[in-house]
Design a protein around this motif. Structure first.
Motif, PDB file in Angstrom:
ATOM      1  N   TRP A   1      76.209  44.652-130.676  1.00 55.03           N
ATOM      2  CA  TRP A   1      75.101  45.593-130.428  1.00 55.03           C
ATOM      3  C   TRP A   1      75.117  46.097-128.980  1.00 55.03           C
ATOM      4  CZ3 TRP A   1      70.897  44.457-127.083  1.00 55.03           C
ATOM      5  CH2 TRP A   1      69.954  45.467-127.003  1.00 55.03           C
ATOM      6  N   VAL A   2      75.419  45.204-128.020  1.00 54.24           N
ATOM      7  CA  VAL A   2      75.467  45.624-126.610  1.00 54.24           C
ATOM      8  C   VAL A   2      76.485  46.756-126.441  1.00 54.24           C
ATOM      9  CG1 VAL A   2      76.166  44.888-124.287  1.00 54.24           C
ATOM     10  CG2 VAL A   2      74.679  43.422-125.647  1.00 54.24           C
ATOM     11  N   LEU A   3      77.651  46.596-127.063  1.00 53.40           N
ATOM     12  CA  LEU A   3      78.703  47.618-126.917  1.00 53.40           C
ATOM     13  C   LEU A   3      78.342  48.917-127.628  1.00 53.40           C
ATOM     14  CD1 LEU A   3      81.989  45.518-127.170  1.00 53.40           C
ATOM     15  CD2 LEU A   3      80.616  46.087-125.182  1.00 53.40           C
ATOM     16  N   ILE A   4      77.745  48.813-128.815  1.00 53.71           N
ATOM     17  CA  ILE A   4      77.374  50.052-129.540  1.00 53.71           C
ATOM     18  C   ILE A   4      76.239  50.763-128.806  1.00 53.71           C
ATOM     19  CG2 ILE A   4      75.791  48.968-131.201  1.00 53.71           C
ATOM     20  CD1 ILE A   4      78.071  51.624-132.375  1.00 53.71           C
ATOM     21  N   SER A   5      75.359  49.991-128.142  1.00 50.66           N
ATOM     22  CA  SER A   5      74.284  50.620-127.353  1.00 50.66           C
ATOM     23  C   SER A   5      74.867  51.380-126.169  1.00 50.66           C
ATOM     24  CB  SER A   5      73.315  49.557-126.833  1.00 50.66           C
ATOM     25  OG  SER A   5      72.658  48.953-127.889  1.00 50.66           O
ATOM     26  N   MET A   6      75.904  50.801-125.541  1.00 48.35           N
ATOM     27  CA  MET A   6      76.553  51.499-124.426  1.00 48.35           C
ATOM     28  C   MET A   6      77.176  52.807-124.924  1.00 48.35           C
ATOM     29  SD  MET A   6      78.274  48.260-122.457  1.00 48.35           S
ATOM     30  CE  MET A   6      79.149  49.237-121.245  1.00 48.35           C
ATOM     31  N   SER A   7      77.846  52.751-126.074  1.00 52.13           N
ATOM     32  CA  SER A   7      78.426  53.976-126.644  1.00 52.13           C
ATOM     33  C   SER A   7      77.339  55.010-126.904  1.00 52.13           C
ATOM     34  CB  SER A   7      79.127  53.669-127.971  1.00 52.13           C
ATOM     35  OG  SER A   7      80.331  52.996-127.749  1.00 52.13           O
ATOM     36  N   PHE A   8      76.203  54.550-127.459  1.00 49.09           N
ATOM     37  CA  PHE A   8      75.100  55.467-127.749  1.00 49.09           C
ATOM     38  C   PHE A   8      74.592  56.130-126.477  1.00 49.09           C
ATOM     39  CE2 PHE A   8      70.431  55.875-127.720  1.00 49.09           C
ATOM     40  CZ  PHE A   8      70.315  56.951-128.564  1.00 49.09           C
ATOM     41  N   LEU A   9      74.388  55.337-125.415  1.00 50.70           N
ATOM     42  CA  LEU A   9      73.845  55.894-124.172  1.00 50.70           C
ATOM     43  C   LEU A   9      74.810  56.911-123.552  1.00 50.70           C
ATOM     44  CD1 LEU A   9      72.152  52.766-122.544  1.00 50.70           C
ATOM     45  CD2 LEU A   9      71.039  54.729-123.610  1.00 50.70           C
ATOM     46  N   PHE A  10      76.108  56.594-123.541  1.00 53.71           N
ATOM     47  CA  PHE A  10      77.099  57.541-123.013  1.00 53.71           C
ATOM     48  C   PHE A  10      77.082  58.848-123.807  1.00 53.71           C
ATOM     49  CE2 PHE A  10      79.442  53.919-120.949  1.00 53.71           C
ATOM     50  CZ  PHE A  10      79.527  54.478-119.698  1.00 53.71           C
ATOM     51  N   THR A  11      77.033  58.736-125.130  1.00 55.54           N
ATOM     52  CA  THR A  11      77.111  59.929-125.970  1.00 55.54           C
ATOM     53  C   THR A  11      75.819  60.745-125.875  1.00 55.54           C
ATOM     54  OG1 THR A  11      78.398  58.509-127.440  1.00 55.54           O
ATOM     55  CG2 THR A  11      77.890  60.701-128.239  1.00 55.54           C
ATOM     56  N   PHE A  12      74.679  60.033-125.802  1.00 52.97           N
ATOM     57  CA  PHE A  12      73.384  60.736-125.662  1.00 52.97           C
ATOM     58  C   PHE A  12      73.331  61.473-124.322  1.00 52.97           C
ATOM     59  CE2 PHE A  12      68.743  60.878-124.926  1.00 52.97           C
ATOM     60  CZ  PHE A  12      68.367  61.495-126.100  1.00 52.97           C
ATOM     61  N   TRP A  13      73.845  60.826-123.285  1.00 55.47           N
ATOM     62  CA  TRP A  13      73.895  61.442-121.952  1.00 55.47           C
ATOM     63  C   TRP A  13      74.753  62.719-122.002  1.00 55.47           C
ATOM     64  CZ3 TRP A  13      71.479  59.816-117.441  1.00 55.47           C
ATOM     65  CH2 TRP A  13      71.854  60.501-116.275  1.00 55.47           C
ATOM     66  N   LEU A  14      75.893  62.608-122.689  1.00 50.24           N
ATOM     67  CA  LEU A  14      76.798  63.767-122.827  1.00 50.24           C
ATOM     68  C   LEU A  14      76.093  64.912-123.561  1.00 50.24           C
ATOM     69  CD1 LEU A  14      79.679  64.955-122.587  1.00 50.24           C
ATOM     70  CD2 LEU A  14      80.252  63.793-124.711  1.00 50.24           C
ATOM     71  N   LEU A  15      75.355  64.572-124.620  1.00 49.70           N
ATOM     72  CA  LEU A  15      74.626  65.596-125.387  1.00 49.70           C
ATOM     73  C   LEU A  15      73.557  66.250-124.517  1.00 49.70           C
ATOM     74  CD1 LEU A  15      74.150  66.856-128.259  1.00 49.70           C
ATOM     75  CD2 LEU A  15      72.436  65.088-128.607  1.00 49.70           C
ATOM     76  N   ALA A  16      72.841  65.431-123.736  1.00 51.43           N
ATOM     77  CA  ALA A  16      71.736  65.954-122.938  1.00 51.43           C
ATOM     78  C   ALA A  16      72.214  66.821-121.785  1.00 51.43           C
ATOM     79  CB  ALA A  16      70.893  64.792-122.400  1.00 51.43           C
ATOM     80  N   THR A  17      73.419  66.531-121.238  1.00 51.79           N
ATOM     81  CA  THR A  17      73.901  67.239-120.055  1.00 51.79           C
ATOM     82  C   THR A  17      74.819  68.404-120.378  1.00 51.79           C
ATOM     83  OG1 THR A  17      75.671  65.601-119.842  1.00 51.79           O
ATOM     84  CG2 THR A  17      73.697  65.251-118.508  1.00 51.79           C
ATOM     85  N   ARG A  18      75.003  68.715-121.646  1.00 49.38           N
ATOM     86  CA  ARG A  18      75.884  69.834-122.000  1.00 49.38           C
ATOM     87  C   ARG A  18      75.246  71.159-121.611  1.00 49.38           C
ATOM     88  NH1 ARG A  18      80.077  70.093-125.091  1.00 49.38           N
ATOM     89  NH2 ARG A  18      79.399  72.066-125.945  1.00 49.38           N
TER      90      ARG A  18
END
Lengths: 176, 176
Positions: B159-176
């Motif tokens: 879960w820790v690793l999938i949460s990190m993936s989620f945060l990176f991807t959400f950040w990418l979506l928000a900053t596009r």
């Protein structure tokens, strides 16, 4: 509410046409972000569900014999304190027409929301797991399972609202 | 890797100095975002922990008598499938030097990561709640509690690793 106009304590706020124009535009505040009526409604909803979940669990005398149920009460107390604090900050921001788009403040909100939402979800899931174990797997329920399940459901509802607050605040931090 | 140069299937990709310049710059890819070596490492880590958690739980014969443990196995199977799929996509993007910064694709990753991380965390918490109930509250453990707790701990790590993936991807979506 793209800019704020504090009357008493100006803190790095720029007025259009003034001597110090902002280097970049502020993110448009969506309803649900800190300092908006939507954000305040989310905080009050989280607080109400957390109080209800805590009260429902405490009504069962034997709840203290199960670690997960004690943890639910503890996490709901923390959730109440956090949501009420943020609700007071939202009321202050709305009443003084002040924007809460300060990087340090938003980072603090993001971390706080993430921690409380994680703890709340953990409490809801562990309590649900035990309620299902007693009710469905062991079939040794008595008349308390309804209250355990209601408390867990209210905790889930509180978590949904705190997750929404987290996503709005994280979005605001990322788009600054 | 700010731009991509597909050799076979060009999909709306612009080359600097070409006829159709991009309207805005792409977000700089941080290690951990989709299509990077960091992102691939996160996916492989998630997959490894999910497989280990599932295998540890299945080693206990009686696990199927508890709903929460069956749910843990089911959610770990889903986690394995999701992480492996995304790992394959990352390998494809890295080998063809293709960027995965497509809005629709990123939105899909964000939703998928959020769903799987939520299910994984729920499985970890409910299993931990029951392991603590058996081991600490009822003191009726036998010799299986260690395996239940190990499986729950591996699920938390996934879960820790999938949460990190989620945060990176959400950040990418928000900053596009």
């Amino acid at each position: 509410m793209d800019t704020s106009h504090p009357a008493v304590h100006p803190l790095g706020v720029f007025v259009a046409g003034g001597e110090h124009p902002p280097r970049r535009l502020r993110t448009k505040a969506l309803q649900g972000m800190p300092g908006t009526y939507g954000g305040l409604a989310l905080r009050l909803g989280q607080f109400a569900f957390a109080v209800s979940a805590c009260a429902t669990m405490i009504c069962v005398k034997e709840f203290a014999t199960v670690t997960a149920f004690c943890y639910l009460v503890a996490s709901m107390v923390l959730q109440c304190a956090w949501s009420l604090t943020l609700a007071v900050i939202d009321v202050y921001a709305l009443s003084t027409r002040r924007s809460l788009q300060n990087s340090l403040l938003i980072s603090l909100f993001v971390v706080g929301d993430w921690v409380t939402s994680t703890l709340t979800f953990a409490a809801a899931c562990s309590s649900t797991g035990i309620a299902v174990l007693i009710d469905h797997d062991l079939r040794d329920c008595g008349n308390q399972c309804g209250k355990y399940e209601t408390s867990a459901a209210l905790t889930f509802l509180s978590w949904v609202l705190i997750s929404m607050s987290f996503l709005f605040t994280f979005w605001l931090l990322a788009t600054r």
